[in-house]
Write a protein that holds these residues in place. Structure first.
Motif, PDB file in Angstrom:
ATOM      1  N   THR A 211       0.832  -1.209   0.000  1.00 37.76           N
ATOM      2  CA  THR A 211       0.000   0.000   0.000  1.00 37.76           C
ATOM      3  C   THR A 211       0.864   1.256   0.000  1.00 37.76           C
ATOM      4  OG1 THR A 211      -0.219  -0.190   2.419  1.00 37.76           O
ATOM      5  CG2 THR A 211      -2.015  -1.081   1.074  1.00 37.76           C
ATOM      6  N   GLU A 212       1.993   1.212   0.683  1.00 39.84           N
ATOM      7  CA  GLU A 212       2.902   2.364   0.683  1.00 39.84           C
ATOM      8  C   GLU A 212       3.475   2.592  -0.716  1.00 39.84           C
ATOM      9  OE1 GLU A 212       6.845   4.067   3.075  1.00 39.84           O
ATOM     10  OE2 GLU A 212       6.019   2.095   3.560  1.00 39.84           O
ATOM     11  N   LEU A 213       3.865   1.501  -1.389  1.00 40.77           N
ATOM     12  CA  LEU A 213       4.367   1.626  -2.756  1.00 40.77           C
ATOM     13  C   LEU A 213       3.299   2.195  -3.678  1.00 40.77           C
ATOM     14  CD1 LEU A 213       6.597   1.024  -4.891  1.00 40.77           C
ATOM     15  CD2 LEU A 213       5.533  -1.225  -5.181  1.00 40.77           C
ATOM     16  N   CYS A 214       2.072   1.721  -3.536  1.00 38.91           N
ATOM     17  CA  CYS A 214       0.982   2.244  -4.364  1.00 38.91           C
ATOM     18  C   CYS A 214       0.814   3.745  -4.167  1.00 38.91           C
ATOM     19  CB  CYS A 214      -0.317   1.512  -4.041  1.00 38.91           C
ATOM     20  SG  CYS A 214      -0.406  -0.184  -4.659  1.00 38.91           S
ATOM     21  N   GLU A 215       0.867   4.176  -2.923  1.00 36.84           N
ATOM     22  CA  GLU A 215       0.713   5.604  -2.650  1.00 36.84           C
ATOM     23  C   GLU A 215       1.857   6.405  -3.277  1.00 36.84           C
ATOM     24  OE1 GLU A 215      -0.839   8.155   1.036  1.00 36.84           O
ATOM     25  OE2 GLU A 215       1.070   7.173   1.440  1.00 36.84           O
ATOM     26  N   GLN A 216       3.063   5.899  -3.151  1.00 37.41           N
ATOM     27  CA  GLN A 216       4.230   6.584  -3.710  1.00 37.41           C
ATOM     28  C   GLN A 216       4.150   6.690  -5.230  1.00 37.41           C
ATOM     29  OE1 GLN A 216       7.463   4.184  -2.292  1.00 37.41           O
ATOM     30  NE2 GLN A 216       7.489   5.101  -0.243  1.00 37.41           N
ATOM     31  N   GLU A 217       3.664   5.624  -5.873  1.00 37.53           N
ATOM     32  CA  GLU A 217       3.673   5.550  -7.328  1.00 37.53           C
ATOM     33  C   GLU A 217       2.385   6.038  -7.973  1.00 37.53           C
ATOM     34  OE1 GLU A 217       6.322   4.796  -9.149  1.00 37.53           O
ATOM     35  OE2 GLU A 217       7.492   4.567  -7.304  1.00 37.53           O
ATOM     36  N   GLY A 218       1.425   6.464  -7.167  1.00 33.61           N
ATOM     37  CA  GLY A 218       0.173   6.951  -7.730  1.00 33.61           C
ATOM     38  C   GLY A 218      -0.702   5.853  -8.306  1.00 33.61           C
ATOM     39  N   VAL A 219      -0.639   4.673  -7.694  1.00 35.17           N
ATOM     40  CA  VAL A 219      -1.444   3.527  -8.114  1.00 35.17           C
ATOM     41  C   VAL A 219      -2.529   3.294  -7.066  1.00 35.17           C
ATOM     42  CG1 VAL A 219      -1.410   1.032  -8.571  1.00 35.17           C
ATOM     43  CG2 VAL A 219       0.507   2.477  -9.312  1.00 35.17           C
ATOM     44  N   GLY A 220      -3.747   3.056  -7.494  1.00 35.40           N
ATOM     45  CA  GLY A 220      -4.816   2.772  -6.550  1.00 35.40           C
ATOM     46  C   GLY A 220      -4.673   1.384  -5.952  1.00 35.40           C
ATOM     47  N   PHE A 221      -5.421   1.133  -4.892  1.00 38.48           N
ATOM     48  CA  PHE A 221      -5.455  -0.193  -4.269  1.00 38.48           C
ATOM     49  C   PHE A 221      -6.911  -0.550  -4.032  1.00 38.48           C
ATOM     50  CE2 PHE A 221      -5.611  -3.320  -0.948  1.00 38.48           C
ATOM     51  CZ  PHE A 221      -4.483  -4.102  -1.115  1.00 38.48           C
ATOM     52  N   ILE A 222      -7.270  -1.793  -4.381  1.00 41.15           N
ATOM     53  CA  ILE A 222      -8.621  -2.273  -4.123  1.00 41.15           C
ATOM     54  C   ILE A 222      -8.517  -3.588  -3.361  1.00 41.15           C
ATOM     55  CG2 ILE A 222      -8.817  -3.423  -6.382  1.00 41.15           C
ATOM     56  CD1 ILE A 222     -11.820  -2.569  -6.336  1.00 41.15           C
ATOM     57  N   SER A 223      -9.322  -3.720  -2.325  1.00 45.48           N
ATOM     58  CA  SER A 223      -9.258  -4.878  -1.439  1.00 45.48           C
ATOM     59  C   SER A 223     -10.312  -5.904  -1.814  1.00 45.48           C
ATOM     60  CB  SER A 223      -9.481  -4.442   0.010  1.00 45.48           C
ATOM     61  OG  SER A 223      -9.749  -5.550   0.839  1.00 45.48           O
ATOM     62  N   PHE A 224      -9.855  -7.160  -2.040  1.00 49.00           N
ATOM     63  CA  PHE A 224     -10.821  -8.251  -2.160  1.00 49.00           C
ATOM     64  C   PHE A 224     -10.855  -9.023  -0.843  1.00 49.00           C
ATOM     65  CE2 PHE A 224      -6.989 -10.628  -3.271  1.00 49.00           C
ATOM     66  CZ  PHE A 224      -7.221 -11.894  -2.757  1.00 49.00           C
ATOM     67  N   SER A 225     -11.900  -9.779  -0.652  1.00 58.02           N
ATOM     68  CA  SER A 225     -12.123 -10.519   0.596  1.00 58.02           C
ATOM     69  C   SER A 225     -12.027  -9.598   1.821  1.00 58.02           C
ATOM     70  CB  SER A 225     -11.111 -11.670   0.723  1.00 58.02           C
ATOM     71  OG  SER A 225     -11.537 -12.629   1.657  1.00 58.02           O
ATOM     72  N   PRO A 226     -12.697  -8.445   1.770  1.00 61.75           N
ATOM     73  CA  PRO A 226     -12.569  -7.480   2.869  1.00 61.75           C
ATOM     74  C   PRO A 226     -13.193  -7.963   4.173  1.00 61.75           C
ATOM     75  CG  PRO A 226     -14.299  -6.791   1.380  1.00 61.75           C
ATOM     76  CD  PRO A 226     -13.610  -7.949   0.722  1.00 61.75           C
ATOM     77  N   LEU A 227     -14.094  -8.930   4.080  1.00 64.47           N
ATOM     78  CA  LEU A 227     -14.719  -9.489   5.287  1.00 64.47           C
ATOM     79  C   LEU A 227     -14.183 -10.884   5.594  1.00 64.47           C
ATOM     80  CD1 LEU A 227     -18.408  -8.286   4.743  1.00 64.47           C
ATOM     81  CD2 LEU A 227     -16.589  -7.209   6.080  1.00 64.47           C
ATOM     82  N   ALA A 228     -13.023 -11.206   4.998  1.00 64.50           N
ATOM     83  CA  ALA A 228     -12.354 -12.490   5.260  1.00 64.50           C
ATOM     84  C   ALA A 228     -13.309 -13.666   5.073  1.00 64.50           C
ATOM     85  CB  ALA A 228     -11.726 -12.494   6.655  1.00 64.50           C
ATOM     86  N   GLN A 229     -14.005 -13.657   3.926  1.00 61.70           N
ATOM     87  CA  GLN A 229     -14.935 -14.737   3.582  1.00 61.70           C
ATOM     88  C   GLN A 229     -16.047 -14.913   4.619  1.00 61.70           C
ATOM     89  OE1 GLN A 229     -14.592 -16.916   0.545  1.00 61.70           O
ATOM     90  NE2 GLN A 229     -13.642 -14.960   0.162  1.00 61.70           N
ATOM     91  N   GLY A 230     -16.395 -13.813   5.298  1.00 67.86           N
ATOM     92  CA  GLY A 230     -17.488 -13.871   6.266  1.00 67.86           C
ATOM     93  C   GLY A 230     -17.042 -13.935   7.710  1.00 67.86           C
ATOM     94  N   LEU A 231     -15.744 -14.142   7.958  1.00 71.67           N
ATOM     95  CA  LEU A 231     -15.265 -14.173   9.349  1.00 71.67           C
ATOM     96  C   LEU A 231     -15.499 -12.835  10.040  1.00 71.67           C
ATOM     97  CD1 LEU A 231     -11.905 -16.164   9.062  1.00 71.67           C
ATOM     98  CD2 LEU A 231     -13.949 -16.867  10.326  1.00 71.67           C
ATOM     99  N   LEU A 232     -15.373 -11.741   9.281  1.00 77.23           N
ATOM    100  CA  LEU A 232     -15.527 -10.417   9.871  1.00 77.23           C
ATOM    101  C   LEU A 232     -16.979  -9.939   9.780  1.00 77.23           C
ATOM    102  CD1 LEU A 232     -12.185  -8.912   8.581  1.00 77.23           C
ATOM    103  CD2 LEU A 232     -12.845  -9.221  10.985  1.00 77.23           C
ATOM    104  N   THR A 233     -17.882 -10.836  10.126  1.00 78.48           N
ATOM    105  CA  THR A 233     -19.295 -10.514  10.278  1.00 78.48           C
ATOM    106  C   THR A 233     -19.731 -11.119  11.613  1.00 78.48           C
ATOM    107  OG1 THR A 233     -20.145 -12.550   9.267  1.00 78.48           O
ATOM    108  CG2 THR A 233     -19.583 -10.746   7.771  1.00 78.48           C
TER     109      THR A 233
END
Length: 323
Positions: A211-233
């Motif tokens: 994420t730090e590299l993305c910020e430095q290079e002007g590249v976006g970041f998109i998160s998949f599995s943000p709820l850890a396949q349902g664990l974070l519910t």
């Protein structure tokens, strides 16, 4: 199902859009992923209702891959039906992504990162989705056996051919990502976005420096599995429900829910309650607070589930270091 007319207030309902790195692209904070619930084994009318609901509430970004299903290719075929049935008039409002990199067809040319595979896969994807081009085409994973320049030049050439407007990479290690960003920029096709697994349980992209590299290079970041396949519910706070994804054991194994993890989930749930949110709402909001993150990719098995996930768009910010 009746003819679809998109909600005229779809951009006035609270969805927020973030600039993707240093590009001209704005993505919704919440994007819809087709990994689950959009395959040939799934009910098409339900998939259609979810997609309509998403677009009616400002979700313009749909994320697919060649082998999403099951069976392989069927999520893209669902997207093709959706285009024919509902979304063709709105094509220019949509930002559609697909990927190639994992096992797709038999033999030596149906996997990994060769030019042969990537080019053939994109052609197949366009046919399945009934599209002339995709907005975003990803290398779905790093291929240690193919020269990076071959994979990256193939991405460049998909843009030059008009079959993709932008390119991205998914789950590449830090050193290879740095090389990719430099190569693509030097060839006038800068990397738009990096897709990685990032959530409150799995913070590897932060810890590795992605994420730090993305910020430095002007590249976006998109998160998949943000709820850890349902664990974070709230699904697993009291054990493993009989009808849950973990009970089926395909993507979530029961031995993952250790006593230590369960305690951690319960602590996170308590923190969410203090914020006046569900665990899922807080988990999504936390990701959106992280450096370089443009959007979170959520799946949905119902419009009700998607409605709940959309609450993260307007969540309170986090103090640095919290959680």
């Amino acid at each position: 199902m009746e003819k679809y007319f998109a909600d005229e207030l779809r951009y006035d309902g609270g969805m927020e859009y973030k600039r993707c790195g240093r590009s001209g692209v704005l993505l919704p904070k919440v994007s819809l992923g087709f990994w689950h619930n959009f395959g040939g084994v799934d009910d098409y009318d339900r998939s259609r209702k979810i997609t309509r609901y998403a677009f009616d509430h400002g979700i313009t970004h749909f994320d697919l891959a060649n082998n999403y299903g099951p069976p392989y290719g069927s999520a893209e075929e669902t997207m093709g039906r959706l285009m024919d049935d509902d979304f063709a008039p709105y094509r220019d409002e949509l930002f559609i992504a697909t990927k190639a990199g994992y096992d797709m067809w038999p033999g030596p040319y149906g996997n990994w990162g060769s030019r042969k595979y990537l080019m053939a896969s994109l052609d197949q994807s366009l046919k399945r989705m009934h599209l002339d081009y995709v907005d975003l085409f990803y290398s779905h994973r790093y291929d240690p056996g193919t020269p990076l320049e071959e994979t990256l030049q193939a991405l460049v050439d998909t843009v030059r051919s008009g079959k993709a407007l932008y390119v991205g990479i998914s789950r590449w290690p830090l050193g290879a990502a740095r090389t990719a960003f430099a190569y693509l920029k030097a060839h006038d096709v800068p990397c738009l976005i990096y897709q990685g697994r990032l959530n409150l349980i799995d913070r590897e992209p932060i810890e590795e420096g992605i994420t730090e590299l993305c910020e430095q290079e002007g590249v976006g970041f998109i998160s998949f599995s943000p709820l850890a396949q349902g664990l974070l519910t709230d699904r697993y706070l009291n054990g493993i429900p009989e009808d849950s994804r973990m009970s089926k054991g395909k993507f979530l194994k029961q031995d993952m829910l250790t006593p230590a993890l369960l305690q951690r989930l319960q602590r996170l749930d308590a923190a969410a309650q203090e914020r006046g949110e569900t665990l899922a709402e807080m988990a999504l909001a936390w990701i959106l607070h992280q450096k370089a993150v443009t959007s979170v990719l959520v799946g949905a098995s119902s419009t009700e589930q998607l409605q709940k996930n959309l609450k993260c768009v307007n969540a309170d910010p986090f103090a640095d270091g919290v959680l």
